[in-house]
Design an enzyme around this catalytic site. Sequence first.
Site, PDB file in Angstrom:
ATOM      1  N   VAL A   1      -6.080  -9.281   1.600  1.00 36.39           N
ATOM      2  CA  VAL A   1      -6.077  -9.614   3.025  1.00 36.39           C
ATOM      3  C   VAL A   1      -5.060  -8.717   3.715  1.00 36.39           C
ATOM      4  CG1 VAL A   1      -5.755 -11.416   4.756  1.00 36.39           C
ATOM      5  CG2 VAL A   1      -6.664 -12.023   2.503  1.00 36.39           C
ATOM      6  N   ASP A   2      -5.523  -7.944   4.673  1.00 33.21           N
ATOM      7  CA  ASP A   2      -4.622  -7.029   5.382  1.00 33.21           C
ATOM      8  C   ASP A   2      -4.941  -7.005   6.872  1.00 33.21           C
ATOM      9  OD1 ASP A   2      -2.737  -5.108   6.028  1.00 33.21           O
ATOM     10  OD2 ASP A   2      -3.871  -3.428   5.204  1.00 33.21           O
TER      11      ASP A   2
ATOM     12  N   SER B   1       0.854  -1.186   0.000  1.00 31.04           N
ATOM     13  CA  SER B   1       0.000   0.000   0.000  1.00 31.04           C
ATOM     14  C   SER B   1       0.886   1.230   0.000  1.00 31.04           C
ATOM     15  CB  SER B   1      -0.894   0.006   1.246  1.00 31.04           C
ATOM     16  OG  SER B   1      -0.103   0.196   2.413  1.00 31.04           O
TER      17      SER B   1
ATOM     18  N   ASP C   1      -1.011  -1.636  -4.099  1.00 29.57           N
ATOM     19  CA  ASP C   1      -2.411  -1.563  -3.692  1.00 29.57           C
ATOM     20  C   ASP C   1      -2.994  -0.180  -3.981  1.00 29.57           C
ATOM     21  OD1 ASP C   1      -4.739  -2.588  -2.648  1.00 29.57           O
ATOM     22  OD2 ASP C   1      -4.066  -2.642  -0.565  1.00 29.57           O
ATOM     23  N   HIS C   2      -4.189   0.074  -3.493  1.00 35.28           N
ATOM     24  CA  HIS C   2      -4.965   1.287  -3.766  1.00 35.28           C
ATOM     25  C   HIS C   2      -4.126   2.542  -4.024  1.00 35.28           C
ATOM     26  CE1 HIS C   2      -8.960  -0.322  -2.550  1.00 35.28           C
ATOM     27  NE2 HIS C   2      -8.210  -1.142  -1.842  1.00 35.28           N
TER      28      HIS C   2
ATOM     29  N   GLY D   1     -11.789  -8.158   2.218  1.00 36.71           N
ATOM     30  CA  GLY D   1     -12.085  -9.566   2.469  1.00 36.71           C
ATOM     31  C   GLY D   1     -11.926 -10.015   3.908  1.00 36.71           C
ATOM     32  N   SER D   2     -11.240  -9.212   4.733  1.00 39.93           N
ATOM     33  CA  SER D   2     -11.012  -9.624   6.114  1.00 39.93           C
ATOM     34  C   SER D   2     -12.332  -9.778   6.863  1.00 39.93           C
ATOM     35  CB  SER D   2     -10.135  -8.603   6.848  1.00 39.93           C
ATOM     36  OG  SER D   2      -8.818  -8.603   6.323  1.00 39.93           O
TER      37      SER D   2
ATOM     38  N   GLU E   1      -9.014   2.081   5.676  1.00 34.98           N
ATOM     39  CA  GLU E   1      -7.770   1.323   5.595  1.00 34.98           C
ATOM     40  C   GLU E   1      -6.664   2.236   5.120  1.00 34.98           C
ATOM     41  OE1 GLU E   1      -6.481  -3.011   4.034  1.00 34.98           O
ATOM     42  OE2 GLU E   1      -7.164  -1.675   2.455  1.00 34.98           O
TER      43      GLU E   1
ATOM     44  N   GLU F   1     -10.731  -0.095  -9.803  1.00 35.87           N
ATOM     45  CA  GLU F   1     -11.896  -0.230  -8.933  1.00 35.87           C
ATOM     46  C   GLU F   1     -13.030   0.629  -9.446  1.00 35.87           C
ATOM     47  OE1 GLU F   1     -13.209   0.146  -4.208  1.00 35.87           O
ATOM     48  OE2 GLU F   1     -11.114  -0.086  -4.772  1.00 35.87           O
TER      49      GLU F   1
END
Length: 361
Positions: free
Chosen positions: A290-291, A63, A110-111, A269-270, A183, A175
């Site tokens: 998954v974070d 990230s 990531d994002h 997803g967590s 997050e 996305e």
Amino acid sequence: MGILDELKVPTGVIYGDDVRKVFDYAREKGFAIPAINCTSTSTINATLEAARDIKSPIIIQFSNGGAAYFAGKGLANKNQEASVLGSVAGAHYVRAVAKAYGIPVIVHSDHCAKNLLPWFDGMIEADEAHFKAHGVPLFSSHMLDLSEESKEENIETCLKYLKRMAPMGCLLEMEIGITGGEEDGVNNENVENSSLYTQPEDIWDIYEAFSKITDLFTIAAAFGNVHGVYSPGNVKLHPELLGKHQAFVAQKLNGEKGNKPVYFVFHGGSGSAAGEIETAVSHGVVKMNVDTDTQWAYWVGLKDYYESKKGYLQSQVGNPEGPTKPNKKYYDPRVFIRESEKTMITRVKEACTHLGNVNRL
């Protein structure tokens, strides 16, 4: 037989055609690969060890904040320079060690929201330099998160970068629709509920535009996803919507690309229920982030170690065995960090198991 023997995908960091082979195989066989957010060599090593032990491919992602942490919290990041440096350094580290673990590894960022595009630019420049020198990009893939912008701007900006990435065989994840929750400093806890659900027409618009350039793209469609972990019942996921999206696109393509033409990604997803994950994967999800859960697992290892060795961790000398007994072997960072790695390894294996990503090599 599996990814290594059947598909002839190499071990180590993979790119382009090999990423396509792995995602196609996952979609065909009905499993997905967890993408584990990593912030250090320790979390990278734990992720690689877990995947090696269960004979599975894995995705390691950085990230923006995690990348800056990787470079060092003492560095300024006003213009995203620490995030660029940390993600590039992290990618080089994974490249250096991944092959030794004997598994295929996808290295991903990531994002990246609109205000973080200088970070994205820096990584793409590193990819282009690496491609010029070695014939492959530094990263396997990157993620642009322009879901807060208009659909038109989102697609237009993604296409601009996709045109640079495609010749290198570097995949783009985008996305559409917003992932709720919070997050890594991105807070979407108060967004409109309707924004949490992507429409099939949106998916087709993206697929049609991107496919004119390459098929190396994934779509993180919103189906009520939320970052973080919340109390049961507070999050309303509808992964069955992904099936409707696939059917819509497949119909537009007259079935030429099968009944699941889209590579989907599961964000937030967590804490998801096993049934929700299974439904999402059945509709073409090939990657799940998954974070939060692995962060907790890493902490639990340290917490449990401290609680079990508390009497040996109050001073350099003196413990329950005697006032002159040394404690170095208890406070050595290699010892307590390893305990964090062990519990994270267990959680990564659990994520792989939930996604059907076990014994796939």
